[in-house]
Motif scaffolding. Sequence first.
Motif, mmCIF file in Angstrom:
data_model
loop_
_atom_site.group_PDB
_atom_site.id
_atom_site.type_symbol
_atom_site.label_atom_id
_atom_site.label_comp_id
_atom_site.label_asym_id
_atom_site.label_seq_id
_atom_site.Cartn_x
_atom_site.Cartn_y
_atom_site.Cartn_z
ATOM 1 N N GLU A 1 0.861 -1.183 0.000
ATOM 2 C CA GLU A 1 0.000 0.000 0.000
ATOM 3 C C GLU A 1 0.891 1.225 0.000
ATOM 4 O O GLU A 1 2.109 1.120 0.164
ATOM 5 N N ASP B 1 -7.663 5.662 -0.291
ATOM 6 C CA ASP B 1 -8.393 4.547 -0.883
ATOM 7 C C ASP B 1 -9.544 5.026 -1.753
ATOM 8 O O ASP B 1 -10.601 5.391 -1.246
ATOM 9 N N GLY C 1 -11.407 3.343 -3.326
ATOM 10 C CA GLY C 1 -12.441 2.309 -3.367
ATOM 11 C C GLY C 1 -13.343 2.294 -2.149
ATOM 12 O O GLY C 1 -14.154 1.382 -1.995
ATOM 13 N N SER C 2 -13.196 3.293 -1.259
ATOM 14 C CA SER C 2 -14.107 3.387 -0.113
ATOM 15 C C SER C 2 -14.268 4.862 0.253
ATOM 16 O O SER C 2 -13.600 5.720 -0.343
ATOM 17 N N SER D 1 -11.094 -7.347 6.064
ATOM 18 C CA SER D 1 -10.640 -6.545 7.207
ATOM 19 C C SER D 1 -11.694 -5.483 7.495
ATOM 20 O O SER D 1 -12.619 -5.268 6.702
ATOM 21 N N ASP E 1 -9.131 1.516 -7.986
ATOM 22 C CA ASP E 1 -9.115 1.360 -6.534
ATOM 23 C C ASP E 1 -7.696 1.409 -5.977
ATOM 24 O O ASP E 1 -6.990 0.390 -5.942
HETATM 25 C C1 LIG Z 1 -4.831 -3.936 6.331
HETATM 26 C C2 LIG Z 1 -5.707 -3.395 5.189
HETATM 27 C C3 LIG Z 1 -6.764 -4.139 4.666
HETATM 28 C C4 LIG Z 1 -7.541 -3.641 3.641
HETATM 29 C C5 LIG Z 1 -7.258 -2.385 3.129
HETATM 30 C C6 LIG Z 1 -8.041 -1.851 2.037
HETATM 31 N N1 LIG Z 1 -8.138 -0.553 1.816
HETATM 32 O O1 LIG Z 1 -8.872 -0.397 0.728
HETATM 33 C C7 LIG Z 1 -9.163 -1.611 0.255
HETATM 34 C C8 LIG Z 1 -9.827 -1.793 -1.071
HETATM 35 C C9 LIG Z 1 -10.803 -2.907 -1.122
HETATM 36 C C10 LIG Z 1 -12.125 -2.252 -1.095
HETATM 37 O O2 LIG Z 1 -12.744 -2.647 0.055
HETATM 38 C C11 LIG Z 1 -11.907 -0.755 -1.072
HETATM 39 N N2 LIG Z 1 -10.515 -0.572 -1.439
HETATM 40 N N3 LIG Z 1 -8.690 -2.560 1.069
HETATM 41 C C12 LIG Z 1 -6.201 -1.632 3.640
HETATM 42 C C13 LIG Z 1 -5.439 -2.137 4.647
HETATM 43 F F1 LIG Z 1 -4.414 -1.446 5.173
#
Ligand SMILES: Cc1ccc(-c2noc([C@H]3C[C@@H](O)CN3)n2)cc1F
Length: 328
Positions: free
Chosen positions: A15, A32, A34-35, A80, A217
């Motif tokens: 990341e 992110d 994606g969220s 997660s 994303d």
């Molecule tokens: C430990 C950890 C786990 C997941 C994520 C994570 N952050 O964004 C996403 C993707 C998938 C979708 O849900 C939206 N964007 N995944 C970050 C983390 F640091």
Amino acid sequence: GSGKVTATPEQGDVEFLSPVIIGGQTMNMDFDSGSSDLWVFNTQLAAASQAGHTNFDVAKSTTFKMLTGSTFTISYGDGSGAAGNVGTDTVNIGGATVTSQAIELATAVSASFVQDTQSNGLVGLAFSKLNTVKPAQQKTFFDNAKDTLAMPVFTADLRKAAVGAYEFGAIDSTKFNGSLSWAAVNTTSGFWQFSSQKFQVGTGTAMNVAGGQAIADTGTTLMLVNAAVVNAYYSQVTGAVNNQTVGGVTFPCNSQLPDLSVDVGGNYMAVVRGDDINFAPVDQAGTTCFGGVQAIASNLQIYGDIMFKSQFVAFNNGNNSIGMAPHQ
Ligand SMILES: Cc1ccc(-c2noc([C@H]3C[C@@H](O)CN3)n2)cc1F
């Protein structure tokens, strides 16, 4: 105005982390697209969860206000998640500032976040309709900032094993080759979703892909695509196998991987460099490597950091479009 911050890859480009000033406290966070929740590690968490992290301390901010009765609960694609309560504070990202941004204070976080000690929370940059705060849904930083930005855009300039940048309110044309190709974004899902109907392995013929939709994303590490794309791609890689033990396709680390081109909006083929699809070794000896392109069961493909390492991406909420061009 505009705001620009570094995007620093964690080990293995799992990341990318960027500095965010919240109520005067600097937190390294995972942006992110994606969220749509901005949440932070903070001093309410159990000591074991706080360990190793930078924890936001409400008591040290003179501008923080609690949103009494508001809570959040978010879960991510990998299972997660985090949950907690909510307040507002001033958020400054590289100079772009929002005075009353919803700050979601985790009181519980899943193990993968606790272990990821370099990351102190997420900044959601998808559309606010996905925000999980109740009873009143809150807006993303970008939604709150965009009217004060010179342009209603933010860009992602993520680099393989090197420091890149996120910028709000400007498009730095020195960072990409040629001009951006723009695709329409369908905001119905709340994601930066666009049509992606074709793909091409190396210099082969373009093939259609079922469903033909994808989201951009930045919070997903890999590229999660239709199984037909995975099969067509790795059929060109000698020794590639679907390895259930490690949970995806692996291949010899010394493989010469072909590029993967994916259609963006019907008028641009984004070339993802083969080298970037060699994601990481799975064994001590470094002989077997895990692919950066893996299968997803849904028809909505997720173009994560593996794609961003080859493409400069502009997210335009002025006309809801996404622009791409190869990095300069
Ligand atoms: C430990 C950890 C786990 C997941 C994520 C994570 N952050 O964004 C996403 C993707 C998938 C979708 O849900 C939206 N964007 N995944 C970050 C983390 F640091």
